[in-house]
Motif scaffolding. Structure first.
Motif, PDB file in Angstrom:
ATOM      1  N   UNK A   1      69.675  44.259 -79.565  1.00 21.18           N
ATOM      2  CA  UNK A   1      69.630  43.373 -80.429  1.00 21.18           C
ATOM      3  C   UNK A   1      69.934  42.452 -80.079  1.00 21.18           C
ATOM      4  N   UNK A   2      69.913  40.518 -80.174  1.00 19.13           N
ATOM      5  CA  UNK A   2      70.567  39.549 -79.600  1.00 19.13           C
ATOM      6  C   UNK A   2      71.714  38.882 -80.388  1.00 19.13           C
ATOM      7  N   UNK A   3      71.688  39.988 -81.674  1.00 22.52           N
ATOM      8  CA  UNK A   3      72.468  39.570 -82.991  1.00 22.52           C
ATOM      9  C   UNK A   3      72.764  40.947 -83.751  1.00 22.52           C
ATOM     10  N   UNK A   4      73.351  40.796 -83.751  1.00 21.19           N
ATOM     11  CA  UNK A   4      74.474  42.088 -84.934  1.00 21.19           C
ATOM     12  C   UNK A   4      73.526  42.119 -86.027  1.00 21.19           C
ATOM     13  N   UNK A   5      73.290  43.442 -86.437  1.00 19.85           N
ATOM     14  CA  UNK A   5      72.781  43.714 -87.817  1.00 19.85           C
ATOM     15  C   UNK A   5      73.648  42.858 -88.634  1.00 19.85           C
ATOM     16  N   UNK A   6      75.050  43.125 -88.975  1.00 21.41           N
ATOM     17  CA  UNK A   6      75.709  42.366 -89.623  1.00 21.41           C
ATOM     18  C   UNK A   6      75.912  41.049 -89.797  1.00 21.41           C
ATOM     19  N   UNK A   7      75.212  40.668 -88.624  1.00 21.97           N
ATOM     20  CA  UNK A   7      75.096  38.327 -88.262  1.00 21.97           C
ATOM     21  C   UNK A   7      73.772  38.152 -89.922  1.00 21.97           C
ATOM     22  N   UNK A   8      72.654  39.355 -89.436  1.00 20.56           N
ATOM     23  CA  UNK A   8      71.484  38.390 -89.971  1.00 20.56           C
ATOM     24  C   UNK A   8      72.131  39.108 -91.321  1.00 20.56           C
ATOM     25  N   UNK A   9      72.512  39.832 -92.021  1.00 21.19           N
ATOM     26  CA  UNK A   9      72.559  40.264 -93.532  1.00 21.19           C
ATOM     27  C   UNK A   9      73.952  39.534 -93.867  1.00 21.19           C
ATOM     28  N   UNK A  10      74.151  38.932 -93.619  1.00 21.45           N
ATOM     29  CA  UNK A  10      75.079  37.991 -93.262  1.00 21.45           C
ATOM     30  C   UNK A  10      74.478  36.646 -93.615  1.00 21.45           C
ATOM     31  N   UNK A  11      73.876  36.144 -93.387  1.00 24.45           N
ATOM     32  CA  UNK A  11      73.301  35.304 -92.129  1.00 24.45           C
ATOM     33  C   UNK A  11      71.778  34.987 -93.636  1.00 24.45           C
ATOM     34  N   UNK A  12      71.524  36.100 -94.397  1.00 21.22           N
ATOM     35  CA  UNK A  12      69.897  35.862 -95.147  1.00 21.22           C
ATOM     36  C   UNK A  12      70.956  35.273 -96.556  1.00 21.22           C
ATOM     37  N   UNK A  13      72.190  36.315 -96.737  1.00 20.55           N
ATOM     38  CA  UNK A  13      72.239  35.971 -97.914  1.00 20.55           C
ATOM     39  C   UNK A  13      73.677  34.117 -97.666  1.00 20.55           C
ATOM     40  N   UNK A  14      74.119  34.316 -97.267  1.00 19.08           N
ATOM     41  CA  UNK A  14      74.531  32.985 -97.282  1.00 19.08           C
ATOM     42  C   UNK A  14      73.749  31.302 -96.946  1.00 19.08           C
ATOM     43  N   UNK A  15      72.667  31.317 -96.133  1.00 15.20           N
ATOM     44  CA  UNK A  15      71.971  30.413 -96.283  1.00 15.20           C
ATOM     45  C   UNK A  15      70.704  30.483 -97.150  1.00 15.20           C
ATOM     46  N   UNK A  16      70.854  30.894 -97.780  1.00 16.72           N
ATOM     47  CA  UNK A  16      70.455  31.105 -99.477  1.00 16.72           C
ATOM     48  C   UNK A  16      70.760  30.567-100.062  1.00 16.72           C
ATOM     49  N   UNK A  17      72.234  30.543-100.145  1.00 12.99           N
ATOM     50  CA  UNK A  17      73.455  30.388-100.925  1.00 12.99           C
ATOM     51  C   UNK A  17      72.972  28.720-100.766  1.00 12.99           C
ATOM     52  N   UNK A  18      73.673  28.104 -99.548  1.00 18.97           N
ATOM     53  CA  UNK A  18      73.385  27.312 -99.225  1.00 18.97           C
ATOM     54  C   UNK A  18      72.101  25.672 -99.484  1.00 18.97           C
ATOM     55  N   UNK A  19      71.227  27.067 -99.265  1.00 20.82           N
ATOM     56  CA  UNK A  19      69.729  26.404 -99.495  1.00 20.82           C
ATOM     57  C   UNK A  19      69.591  26.492-100.797  1.00 20.82           C
ATOM     58  N   UNK A  20      69.936  26.847-102.022  1.00 23.68           N
ATOM     59  CA  UNK A  20      70.086  26.340-103.674  1.00 23.68           C
ATOM     60  C   UNK A  20      70.705  25.858-103.850  1.00 23.68           C
ATOM     61  N   UNK A  21      71.921  25.006-103.261  1.00 21.64           N
ATOM     62  CA  UNK A  21      72.474  23.945-103.006  1.00 21.64           C
ATOM     63  C   UNK A  21      72.074  22.405-102.749  1.00 21.64           C
TER      64      UNK A  21
END
Ligand SMILES: [Fe+2]
Length: 154
Positions: A25-45
């Motif tokens: 994979x071009x990005x590790x699964x760890x980053x995908x998991x973090x990025x999902x949750x933190x983008x959602x939080x930023x997007x909500x704000x």
């Protein structure tokens, strides 16, 4: 259940599944998991601040890299996510056809950082660059740097 929490847990299951199918994979699964949750939080704000449907915007942010989750590849991952994310949201069963289209278009267009799209599309692009920045990722493209600068001065 809150649709964002439901979608996020579905996305986590999808990561587990696709990591097995495409281990390289071009990005590790760890980053995908973090990025999902933190983008959602930023997007909500951002959505609350801009008077946009915050739950829907956060869901679009959580799903925006689904193309990369499925293919494992960064190249053209935005376009690659368009059809698969529609299938995923249909399977989720908590979104209307209209909401699915809004999210899928935001997924498809999120890499076009210099173009202006729908309010939810713009939130996804802004959350994406801000999240990369706050996790210390380089922003390789000029249009990403420009967007981050504009957003930080908002
Ligand atoms: Fe992203």
């Amino acid at each position: 259940m809150n649709r964002l929490i439901g979608l996020q847990s579905l996305m986590l299951e999808e990561i587990e599944k696709h990591v097995k199918l495409v281990p390289q994979r071009d990005e590790p699964a760890e980053w995908e998991r973090v990025h999902i949750a933190s983008c959602a939080a930023i997007g909500h704000i951002l959505a609350e601040k801009r008077g946009v449907d915050a739950e829907l915007a956060a869901c679009a942010c959580a799903a925006h890299d689904y193309g990369r989750i499925v293919t494992g590849k960064q190249e053209d991952h935005a376009q690659a996510g368009y059809e698969p994310v529609k299938e995923l949201l249909k399977r989720d069963g908590r979104f209307t056809d209209e909401e699915i289209e809004i999210i899928a278009i935001a997924v498809k267009n999120h890499s076009k950082k210099s173009e202006i799209g729908s309010p939810i599309e713009e939130i996804v692009k802004d959350a994406d660059v801000l999240d990369m920045y706050q996790h210390g990722y380089e922003l390789p493209r000029e249009e990403q740097k420009k967007r981050l600068k504009t957003m930080l001065s908002e």
